[in-house]
Write a protein that holds these residues in place. Sequence first.
Motif, PDB file in Angstrom:
ATOM      1  N   ALA A 164      15.154  40.383  50.481  1.00 49.25           N
ATOM      2  CA  ALA A 164      14.848  39.968  49.115  1.00 49.25           C
ATOM      3  C   ALA A 164      14.372  38.519  49.105  1.00 49.25           C
ATOM      4  N   GLN A 165      15.030  37.683  49.902  1.00 48.38           N
ATOM      5  CA  GLN A 165      14.629  36.281  49.960  1.00 48.38           C
ATOM      6  C   GLN A 165      13.222  36.151  50.507  1.00 48.38           C
ATOM      7  N   LEU A 166      12.890  36.973  51.521  1.00 49.52           N
ATOM      8  CA  LEU A 166      11.548  36.920  52.088  1.00 49.52           C
ATOM      9  C   LEU A 166      10.510  37.324  51.048  1.00 49.52           C
ATOM     10  N   LEU A 167      10.850  38.383  50.309  1.00 51.25           N
ATOM     11  CA  LEU A 167       9.923  38.836  49.289  1.00 51.25           C
ATOM     12  C   LEU A 167       9.669  37.744  48.268  1.00 51.25           C
ATOM     13  N   LEU A 168      10.748  37.129  47.814  1.00 49.97           N
ATOM     14  CA  LEU A 168      10.591  36.066  46.830  1.00 49.97           C
ATOM     15  C   LEU A 168       9.833  34.884  47.417  1.00 49.97           C
ATOM     16  N   GLY A 169      10.052  34.643  48.700  1.00 45.46           N
ATOM     17  CA  GLY A 169       9.324  33.562  49.351  1.00 45.46           C
ATOM     18  C   GLY A 169       7.833  33.793  49.319  1.00 45.46           C
ATOM     19  N   ARG A 170       7.431  35.050  49.639  1.00 41.79           N
ATOM     20  CA  ARG A 170       6.000  35.361  49.615  1.00 41.79           C
ATOM     21  C   ARG A 170       5.443  35.221  48.220  1.00 41.79           C
ATOM     22  N   LEU A 171       6.214  35.669  47.243  1.00 41.86           N
ATOM     23  CA  LEU A 171       5.754  35.565  45.866  1.00 41.86           C
ATOM     24  C   LEU A 171       5.578  34.115  45.479  1.00 41.86           C
ATOM     25  N   GLN A 172       6.475  33.293  45.971  1.00 42.12           N
ATOM     26  CA  GLN A 172       6.360  31.888  45.642  1.00 42.12           C
ATOM     27  C   GLN A 172       5.094  31.302  46.229  1.00 42.12           C
ATOM     28  N   GLU A 173       4.811  31.699  47.477  1.00 38.63           N
ATOM     29  CA  GLU A 173       3.592  31.177  48.079  1.00 38.63           C
ATOM     30  C   GLU A 173       2.373  31.659  47.325  1.00 38.63           C
ATOM     31  N   ALA A 174       2.425  32.926  46.917  1.00 39.20           N
ATOM     32  CA  ALA A 174       1.292  33.440  46.146  1.00 39.20           C
ATOM     33  C   ALA A 174       1.158  32.676  44.851  1.00 39.20           C
ATOM     34  N   LEU A 210      18.697  32.183  39.453  1.00 40.96           N
ATOM     35  CA  LEU A 210      17.401  31.614  39.137  1.00 40.96           C
ATOM     36  C   LEU A 210      17.173  30.272  39.787  1.00 40.96           C
ATOM     37  N   GLU A 211      18.277  29.563  39.963  1.00 41.04           N
ATOM     38  CA  GLU A 211      18.131  28.245  40.564  1.00 41.04           C
ATOM     39  C   GLU A 211      18.833  28.284  41.902  1.00 41.04           C
ATOM     40  N   GLU A 212      18.108  28.034  42.935  1.00 43.32           N
ATOM     41  CA  GLU A 212      18.746  28.079  44.242  1.00 43.32           C
ATOM     42  C   GLU A 212      18.658  26.726  44.885  1.00 43.32           C
ATOM     43  N   LEU A 213      19.709  26.366  45.562  1.00 38.09           N
ATOM     44  CA  LEU A 213      19.691  25.053  46.205  1.00 38.09           C
ATOM     45  C   LEU A 213      19.111  25.199  47.597  1.00 38.09           C
ATOM     46  N   PRO A 218      16.710  21.537  44.610  1.00 41.33           N
ATOM     47  CA  PRO A 218      16.839  22.806  43.890  1.00 41.33           C
ATOM     48  C   PRO A 218      15.483  23.480  43.714  1.00 41.33           C
ATOM     49  N   LYS A 219      15.524  24.743  44.000  1.00 41.12           N
ATOM     50  CA  LYS A 219      14.291  25.528  43.950  1.00 41.12           C
ATOM     51  C   LYS A 219      14.429  26.473  42.782  1.00 41.12           C
ATOM     52  N   SER A 220      13.435  26.550  41.988  1.00 36.89           N
ATOM     53  CA  SER A 220      13.553  27.464  40.863  1.00 36.89           C
ATOM     54  C   SER A 220      12.845  28.756  41.199  1.00 36.89           C
ATOM     55  N   LEU A 221      13.570  29.865  41.135  1.00 34.89           N
ATOM     56  CA  LEU A 221      12.953  31.139  41.481  1.00 34.89           C
ATOM     57  C   LEU A 221      12.486  31.868  40.243  1.00 34.89           C
ATOM     58  N   GLY A 222      12.582  31.205  39.093  1.00 34.40           N
ATOM     59  CA  GLY A 222      12.276  31.912  37.854  1.00 34.40           C
ATOM     60  C   GLY A 222      10.905  32.549  37.866  1.00 34.40           C
ATOM     61  N   GLU A 223       9.907  31.769  38.301  1.00 33.41           N
ATOM     62  CA  GLU A 223       8.533  32.258  38.289  1.00 33.41           C
ATOM     63  C   GLU A 223       8.375  33.541  39.089  1.00 33.41           C
ATOM     64  N   GLU A 224       8.871  33.499  40.300  1.00 29.63           N
ATOM     65  CA  GLU A 224       8.650  34.652  41.191  1.00 29.63           C
ATOM     66  C   GLU A 224       9.316  35.877  40.608  1.00 29.63           C
TER      67      GLU A 224
END
Lengths: 362, 509
Positions: A164-174, A210-213, A218-224
Motif C-alpha cells: 500500500a505504501q508503494l502504491l501511494l508512493g507512486r501516486l505521489q510521484e505521479a 493522512l499525515e505521515e511522519l 511530515p508528509k501529507s498523503l491526502g492528495e494521493e
Amino acid sequence: MDALLQQLERFSEVLSVSRTNHVSTWGPETVRRALQWARYLRQVYRRFGSHGRIRAALERRLRIHWGPEGPKSGLTSFRALGRGDVLLSLNLLQNRALGDAAGRALLQQLFPGAGTGDADAEALQTRLVRLARRRAALLLLRETDCFRGGSPGLLEDPVLLTQAQLLLGRLQEAGETETGDPSGWLGRLWTRAPRVHFLQVMAVALLQPLEELGPSGPKSLGEEIHVLVRWLLEQSEVLAAFCRLPAGLLTSIAERHPALSRAYLVLLTDWGQKLHYDLQEGAWVSADSQDVPWEELLRRFQSLSQAPPPLKDEVLTLLESCKARDGNFEVAGLSVWTDLLLDLPSSASKLCLGGDKFEVPA
Amino acid sequence: MERFPTIGQLLAKTCSNPFVLAYDESQKFLIQCLCCLINKEPQNSGDSKLNSWIRGLLSHILSAFRFNIKEFDLFTQGLGYEPVDYCPALLKNMVLSLVSKLRESHLNGFNTRRRMAPERVASLSQVCIPLVTLPDFEPLVEALLIYHGHEPQEVLCPAFFKAVNEAFLLKKISLPTSAVVSLWLRHLPSLEKAVLHLFTKLISSERNCLRRIECFIKDSLLPQAACHPAIFRVVDEMFRFALMETDGALEVLAAVQVFTRCFVEALEKENKQLKFALKTYFPHISPSLTAVLLQHPRDTPQGCHHQLLQHVSLMLRKAVEDQACGSCRDPFESWFLFIHFGGWADLAAEHLLRSAVEAPAAAEAPVAALLWLLAFYYRPLDSHQQRAQTMVEMEAVLSRLRFLTLSRSSPISAEELRAAAGEDSHEDPMQPVCGRLIRHLLLNFLLWVPAGHAAAHDTITLMACTDEISHEITGFLDQTLYRWDHLCTEAPRPAKLARELLQELRARV
C-alpha cells in the motif's frame, strides 16, 4: 540542463537494456562506462535532491517515459537515480548473457578488493552487501512461525502495508508532475495483478493516516488518497468488486471517505432490491447465484450500523426511507428493508432524526 | 580449488544459507573469497566455466531473494519496483509488526488469543541471533529483551542473550538502559562478561587517571544497572574477588570507589517509586552504618566535618569491635564496606593533619577517633594491640611534624621532613602498609601546610625511590584532586601544587 536530461534518458535506456540479451554485445569498456554514468547520476541525485525546480524538471522527463501503461523498467523517478548504480549492478550480475570479459570487468569495478582508496566503490559495495543482508533477514523472518500459518488481520499484515505504501508512493510521484494521470496505469495494474489482492492493497492504502511522519518531515498523503478514491469511483466494475471485501474493512473505509460511503450505500441498495422472498424456504434469495446473498447483506448493514454517527445515521435513514418506499410494512417477509431493520441489533436501530441526508433515486 | 574440490561445495552451500548471509559481515567475506578465486586470464573452457560459476554464486548472494508470494511479486513489478526499492521498507514494516505483536502479547495478560505462543517467541529470538547488529532490527531486539512471557521459565534462547551482550559490549548496537538492565537480569553470564570487560578496559588503560576510569565505568551502564540490588550484589562480589586476588591492589580500590560514587549518583537520579532498602544492597552490614557512610560530606558545612568523621569512626569501631568478640562475621565485611566510600579515610587524614598542625590545642578524643579510622583503613586485620601501636606511631609522626612547623626561621628541608616521618629509621621493613599511611600523612602535610610547599618537590623526589611508591604517590595526588573537584573544596594553593607535582611525576614515568 539539456545535456543532463539527455544523459538521464540514455541511462534509463541503458538500465532497461541491462536486463535483456543485448548485453552480450557489451564489452568491458561499456560496463565501466555504464557504472560511471550511474555514479555520476547518483551524485546528481544527492546534489539536487532538495532543489525543487531541477528535481521537478527531471521528474517530468522521466514521467514521459512511463507511457500510458505506467512505470516500466528503467529509471522511473527521481528517487530511482539514487539507486541507479545498485539497480544496474544487480541487473548485470543476474544477466547470464553478459560476456566473460565484461563480467570480469564488472566484478572488478564492484569489488576491487582491499586497499584501493576508491570511496565510491566502497560505498556501493557497502550498499550491495547491506541489501544482501536485509534480504537474508527477510527470508529468515518469513520462516519463523509468526508469518506462516494463522493469517494476520488485513490491517496488520506488513506485506500488504508495504504494498500500500508503494502504491501511494507512486501516486505521489505521479502527482508531483501535473502530467500524471494515474487512471491509465492503475487500470493496467487492475488487469495484470490478481484482483482480490489488488483490492486488499487499495483498502489498506485508503486507511492509511493522512499525515505521515516521513524522514523528511511530515508528509501529507491526502492528495494521493483522494486520487485513489476518485479513480475507484470512476470504475464501476472495480467498485463493485471492491465492495465485496469484508464488511468490517469496508465500514472503516466508509467512515473515512464520505464519497465512497455514498457509493457503497448505493450498491447495497441495488443488491438489496435484487432479492426476493422465497415462501418455501422462508428466506430472502436472489435469482442469480453471483449476487450478494441475504446473510452477506445483513452482515454489512450490521457492521455499518455499529459505526459512529454520522455514518450510522445515514445508513439508518437510508433503510427507513427504503422501507417507506416499499410500503412501510412492519411484518417480515414483505420488504427486504423491513427485515433488515428488524434483524439489526435493537440499540442500533434507534434513529436520531436529523433530517434525511440520503435520497434514494426513484 | 584443485586440491580440495569440496571447497566448491562448501562455498555453494554457504552462499545459499540465509543464516550465514544474515550474520554480521559474512557477506563481505564471502564475496571477497569468491573474488579471489576468479581467474583473471582464463586459459581454457574450464577456467571460464569456473568464472561463470563464481559469477552465479555472487549473483545468488546479492539478489536471490524472491518473496515467493506470487501476488506480491506481480504487484510490485506492475508498479515498476525492484527489490532494492522495497526491501528496506518491507523489513521495517515486518519488524514493526512483530514489535507491536510482542507488546500486545505482553500487555494482554489473560487474553490468550492475542498472546504469542512461547515457541514462537523462542524461534523469533533464534532468528535474531545473527541479525542483532543490523540497525533495522534494533526495535525488535529491544522488544524481545523487555518482553515478559507468562511462563515461569525463560522463553528466549541463551544464545540470543549472548549475541546481544557481545554486540553491546563491542558497541555495535545501541540499546536503551532499560533493555540492557533487562538483559543482565535475565542472563547472568552476560552480566559477568560485562563486568569482566570493564575490568579488562580498566587494566589496560592508563594507570592513575580517575577521570578516565569514571568515563569507562559510566559508559558501561553498570552503575545505572546496579540500582537493581541483584545486579549490584553480583558486581560487588566480583569486585570483592578482584580485591582479594590482588591482595588489595590500589587500582582495584580506586575502581571500587569510583564505581560506588557513580552508583550512588545513579541511585539518586532514579525516580522509581520502589526504592530498595539499604539492606538489600549491603546485607552483611547494619543499615545504620551504611546510611552514615552514604552521607555525602558535601552536604554538611566544612566546620562540621570533624563531627561527622567522629561519628563515622565511632559507628565503624562499634561494628568492628562488637564483631570481633563473639560474632562469627569478621571485620573484613565492615572494612570492605568502608573502602567503598574511601573518601572518608582521605578526609580523615586531611583533617588529622590540619588540626594537628594548625590547632594543636584541640581536644584529644576527636584525634583518637580519626587515628583509629585511618589505622583501620590501612590495616583492617590488626588485632586491638597492633592497632593501638599503629595509632601511637602515627601520633609520634604528627607531633614531630608539628614541631617542625613551630617557630622556624629557615624553610624546612626535605631531609628533615623525611626524618620526621621516620622513613629513615625503618625498624620493620615488613610493614609496607604502615609506610603508606605515613607517606600519606606526609603528603598531606606538604599540600596543606605553607611551610611544606617549598620542600615539596625535593621531598617527593626522595620518597619516590621505587616505581611502586612513585605510582602510589601519583595515585594519591590524582585521587586527591579528583576528590576536591567533587567536593567542591576551595583550596587553590594546594590544588596548584598538587597539579604541578602530578605533572612532574607523570613526566618521569
